[in-house]
Design a protein around this motif. Structure first.
Motif, PDB file in Angstrom:
ATOM      1  N   PRO A 154       0.800  -1.233   0.000  1.00 56.11           N
ATOM      2  CA  PRO A 154       0.000   0.000   0.000  1.00 56.11           C
ATOM      3  C   PRO A 154       0.827   1.276   0.000  1.00 56.11           C
ATOM      4  O   PRO A 154       0.394   2.302  -0.544  1.00 56.11           O
ATOM      5  CB  PRO A 154      -0.821  -0.125   1.294  1.00 56.11           C
ATOM      6  N   VAL A 155       2.008   1.222   0.589  1.00 55.15           N
ATOM      7  CA  VAL A 155       2.878   2.405   0.603  1.00 55.15           C
ATOM      8  C   VAL A 155       3.341   2.722  -0.813  1.00 55.15           C
ATOM      9  O   VAL A 155       3.294   3.878  -1.265  1.00 55.15           O
ATOM     10  CB  VAL A 155       4.080   2.166   1.536  1.00 55.15           C
ATOM     11  N   PHE A 156       3.786   1.708  -1.544  1.00 50.74           N
ATOM     12  CA  PHE A 156       4.267   1.925  -2.910  1.00 50.74           C
ATOM     13  C   PHE A 156       3.109   2.282  -3.844  1.00 50.74           C
ATOM     14  O   PHE A 156       3.274   3.094  -4.764  1.00 50.74           O
ATOM     15  CB  PHE A 156       5.012   0.687  -3.408  1.00 50.74           C
ATOM     16  N   ALA A 157       1.941   1.684  -3.609  1.00 54.03           N
ATOM     17  CA  ALA A 157       0.764   2.048  -4.406  1.00 54.03           C
ATOM     18  C   ALA A 157       0.398   3.505  -4.179  1.00 54.03           C
ATOM     19  O   ALA A 157       0.069   4.231  -5.138  1.00 54.03           O
ATOM     20  CB  ALA A 157      -0.409   1.141  -4.043  1.00 54.03           C
ATOM     21  N   ALA A 158       0.445   3.957  -2.931  1.00 51.24           N
ATOM     22  CA  ALA A 158       0.107   5.351  -2.621  1.00 51.24           C
ATOM     23  C   ALA A 158       1.073   6.317  -3.296  1.00 51.24           C
ATOM     24  O   ALA A 158       0.662   7.365  -3.817  1.00 51.24           O
ATOM     25  CB  ALA A 158       0.121   5.563  -1.106  1.00 51.24           C
ATOM     26  N   LEU A 159       2.363   5.975  -3.329  1.00 48.63           N
ATOM     27  CA  LEU A 159       3.338   6.836  -4.002  1.00 48.63           C
ATOM     28  C   LEU A 159       3.078   6.897  -5.508  1.00 48.63           C
ATOM     29  O   LEU A 159       3.143   7.966  -6.114  1.00 48.63           O
ATOM     30  CB  LEU A 159       4.755   6.311  -3.728  1.00 48.63           C
ATOM     31  N   GLY A 160       2.767   5.737  -6.100  1.00 44.82           N
ATOM     32  CA  GLY A 160       2.480   5.715  -7.525  1.00 44.82           C
ATOM     33  C   GLY A 160       1.222   6.481  -7.881  1.00 44.82           C
ATOM     34  O   GLY A 160       1.189   7.236  -8.867  1.00 44.82           O
ATOM     35  N   LEU A 161       0.171   6.331  -7.077  1.00 46.92           N
ATOM     36  CA  LEU A 161      -1.081   7.045  -7.334  1.00 46.92           C
ATOM     37  C   LEU A 161      -0.920   8.546  -7.111  1.00 46.92           C
ATOM     38  O   LEU A 161      -1.548   9.358  -7.794  1.00 46.92           O
ATOM     39  CB  LEU A 161      -2.187   6.484  -6.446  1.00 46.92           C
ATOM     40  N   HIS A 162      -0.086   8.930  -6.148  1.00 45.79           N
ATOM     41  CA  HIS A 162       0.203  10.348  -5.906  1.00 45.79           C
ATOM     42  C   HIS A 162       0.802  10.980  -7.160  1.00 45.79           C
ATOM     43  O   HIS A 162       0.488  12.135  -7.509  1.00 45.79           O
ATOM     44  CB  HIS A 162       1.181  10.475  -4.740  1.00 45.79           C
ATOM     45  N   TRP A 163       1.628  10.224  -7.856  1.00 45.61           N
ATOM     46  CA  TRP A 163       2.292  10.718  -9.058  1.00 45.61           C
ATOM     47  C   TRP A 163       1.345  10.715 -10.263  1.00 45.61           C
ATOM     48  O   TRP A 163       1.383  11.616 -11.097  1.00 45.61           O
ATOM     49  CB  TRP A 163       3.513   9.843  -9.329  1.00 45.61           C
ATOM     50  N   LYS A 164       0.439   9.724 -10.347  1.00 48.14           N
ATOM     51  CA  LYS A 164      -0.383   9.538 -11.543  1.00 48.14           C
ATOM     52  C   LYS A 164      -1.737  10.245 -11.486  1.00 48.14           C
ATOM     53  O   LYS A 164      -2.257  10.656 -12.518  1.00 48.14           O
ATOM     54  CB  LYS A 164      -0.622   8.036 -11.771  1.00 48.14           C
ATOM     55  N   LEU A 165      -2.341  10.351 -10.301  1.00 50.47           N
ATOM     56  CA  LEU A 165      -3.703  10.874 -10.201  1.00 50.47           C
ATOM     57  C   LEU A 165      -3.755  12.090  -9.281  1.00 50.47           C
ATOM     58  O   LEU A 165      -3.406  11.989  -8.102  1.00 50.47           O
ATOM     59  CB  LEU A 165      -4.650   9.794  -9.650  1.00 50.47           C
TER      60      LEU A 165
END
Length: 306
Positions: free
Chosen positions: A107-118
């Motif tokens: 979830p930490v890595f998903a949150a970082l990726g979503l922060h960048w994309k959305l």
């Protein structure tokens, strides 16, 4: 208008059961590794679960053959296979408890990726605190003295790194699903892409890496049934049902119980030693995951502002 409900006793009980099941999958893979190679077992369970999902989709009148954004489907299938390639190799070097904690940093890595994309997924200050806590915990678990005492500890460090890569692959899968047209597909279709990807890629990989041990003992067959029917089929469908009916932020807070169960069950069922450095790291990682995943809930409870 939000149609999903806050958690009730049914959702809490089902979520705790799912966390127990998801933690037990790592324990079972480790416990039966002498009789069935983890990589082969994951490939077989994925193929069996894909068949069950396909039959369920057919019974529901849904299209079973790949539809819609099939290119993105291939990507998530490859990422899902990569995640479990790292999982199976990690178990050769480290404990099930270490694996489940590092895997559930996803979830930490998903949150970082979503922060960048959305733009709608920009991280709030409290979530950044959670990410810092989680990465501090990862560093403490990796750099604690237990890994520098002997060759066995060096091997454990390799296993921990592979488990962390599995968590990164899982987080990347979440980002792809959330930011592409896969988010509009029925959950069973997305799950089918993932299961087929794992089966098609991991089965030849098992032969390539020489991970083809298979002694059909009663424990092995029971474990394969558990992995196929309970974990990869029933638990995932139950999870998607929860996401359709209850608030995801509340469910995310409870999901941190999975690594906690994994540590306790590894010590109890596999007699794994929980080293102080790893325990300290875990006690930093888990609150970090809760802050990142449960921010929506905390925002409702407290007067927080982005």
């Amino acid at each position: 208008m939000e149609t999903r409900k806050p958690l009730d006793p049914l959702a809490i009980g089902l979520m705790l059961l799912l966390c127990l099941v998801w933690s037990l999958q790592q324990i079972e893979l480790k416990a039966t590794a002498q009789d069935i190679s983890p990589m082969l077992q994951i490939a077989l369970r994925s193929g069996g679960a894909a068949l069950l999902v396909g039959l369920l989709m057919r019974a529901r009148g849904q299209a079973v053959l790949p539809t819609g954004p099939w290119r993105q489907g291939l990507i998530v299938g490859a990422l899902f296979a990569s995640e479990f390639l790292f999982v199976s190799e990690s178990l050769r070097y480290t404990s099930a408890a270490h694996l489940v904690v590092f895997l559930y940093t996803a979830p930490v890595f998903a949150a970082l990726g979503l922060h960048w994309k959305l733009p709608s997924e920009r991280l709030a200050a409290l979530q950044w605190v959670g990410i810092v806590l989680a990465f501090c915990g990862i560093a403490v678990a990796f750099l604690s003295g237990e890994h520098r005492a002997a060759n066995a500890h060096a091997s454990a460090l390799i296993g921990d790194a592979l488990a962390l890569l599995a968590g990164i692959a899982w987080g990347a899968t979440t980002v792809i699903v959330r930011t592409t047209r896969l988010s509009t597909l029925p959950a069973a279709q997305t799950l089918l892409y993932q299961l087929l990807g794992a089966f098609v890629l991991l089965l030849p990989a098992a032969f390539l890496f020489g991970q083809t041990t298979f002694h059909p003992t009663p424990l092995t067959l029971a474990g394969l049934f558990f992995q196929t029917v309970i974990v990869s089929f029933a638990s995932f469908l139950a999870w998607f049902w929860l996401l359709r009916h209850y608030l995801a932020s509340r469910l995310g807070v409870l999901s941190f119980m999975t690594p906690l169960f994994g540590v306790m069950l590894g010590a109890w069922l596999l007699q794994e030693t929980i080293q102080p450095g790893f325990l300290t790291g875990t006690l930093l990682i888990l609150p970090g995951i809760v802050l990142v995943s449960g921010y929506g809930w905390f925002k409702q409870l407290l007067p927080l502002r982005r």
